[in-house]
Design an enzyme around this catalytic site. Structure first.
Site, PDB file in Angstrom:
ATOM      1  CB  SER A 140     -75.801  90.866-121.239  1.00  9.67           C
ATOM      2  OG  SER A 140     -74.518  90.309-121.276  1.00  9.67           O
ATOM      3  CE1 TYR A 154     -78.686  85.821-121.990  1.00 12.19           C
ATOM      4  CE2 TYR A 154     -76.501  86.645-122.361  1.00 12.19           C
ATOM      5  CZ  TYR A 154     -77.352  86.632-121.365  1.00 12.19           C
ATOM      6  OH  TYR A 154     -77.362  87.247-120.176  1.00 12.19           O
TER       7      TYR A 154
END
Length: 249
Positions: A140, A154
């Site tokens: 990401s 995360y």
């Protein structure tokens, strides 16, 4: 459209929805023999019907060692080799730092990091024996930058995926096996509707919907660069722009 994927045997985890499903279609449209893996058998079958060629599906929980081994064995038995592994399966966690529960943190790391590590270990012997291959880890922009609040757990997992990929790339120098990490930005999928903090995450995502990429855009930009692009794959201009915007913060 490049044809590097033409004829390649490609495993895609987390292929039952979102970016994984879109990647399955993009890779198969480029001539790849795709092997789709996820926990939801019926969803895998639906995705397979939307792919070109003769896709295979394997019901698999990437956090379970027996499932990972069975996936690799099934692909080798049918196709005889593995050219590309796309570690795409992942979950999110949206919560203030002080509210993150240990059990949720451990589950996040098991799916987003440990399973990526272990799945890669499963395919490397076949790739080493062939003297070629490509490992593609979907991280990401959150693996490079802090792009949003309340996602520290995360971000930690995705930063670890990027770091692991850098280390693996160094370890595999001279073997013919490449390593890349995909860093999409906000993508309009059901990712925001499941997992810890989903309700709050869904609300936040709703306000940003018009700034999101589609799963298809991310998949096309990724498939175009697999095996031939740089170490870090920014699949869209939005992803690259987000990195440039936040990298010094």
């Amino acid at each position: 459209m490049t044809n590097w994927l033409d004829g390649k045997v490609v495993i895609i985890t987390g292929a039952s929805s979102g970016i994984g499903a879109a990647l399955a279609r993009s890779c198969s449209n480029r001539g790849a023999h795709v092997a789709l893996a996820a926990r939801r058998t019926e969803h895998l079958a639906e995705v397979a019907r939307s792919c070109s060629g003769e896709p295979m599906t394997v019901t698999c929980d990437v956090t379970v060692s027996e499932d990972r081994r069975r996936l690799v064995d099934a692909v080798l038995e049918r196709r005889g080799r593995i050219d590309v592994l796309v570690n795409n399966a992942g979950i999110g966690l949206y919560a203030a730092f002080g509210d993150v529960k240990e059990a949720d943190l451990r589950e996040l790391l098991e799916v987003d990091l440990v399973a990526v590590f272990r799945m890669t270990q499963e395919v490397l012997p076949a790739m080493r024996a062939a003297g070629r291959g490509a490992i593609v880890n979907v991280a990401s922009t959150g693996g490079l930058i802090a792009h949003a609040p309340n996602v520290s757990a995360y971000l930690a997992a995705k930063h670890a995926v990027v770091g692991m990929s850098r280390g693996l790339r160094r370890d595999l120098e001279g073997t013919g096996i490449s390593v890349q990490v995909v860093c999409p930005h906000l993508t309009d999928t059901k990712f925001f509707e499941v997992g810890v903090g989903a309700e709050a995450m869904r609300e936040a995502a709703g306000r940003l919907r018009n700034r999101m990429d589609t799963a298809e855009d991310v998949a096309e930009g990724t498939a175009e660069q697999i095996g031939i692009g740089s170490f870090i794959i920014f699949p869209t201009e939005r992803a690259r722009a987000a990195y440039e915007r936040f990298r010094d913060l």
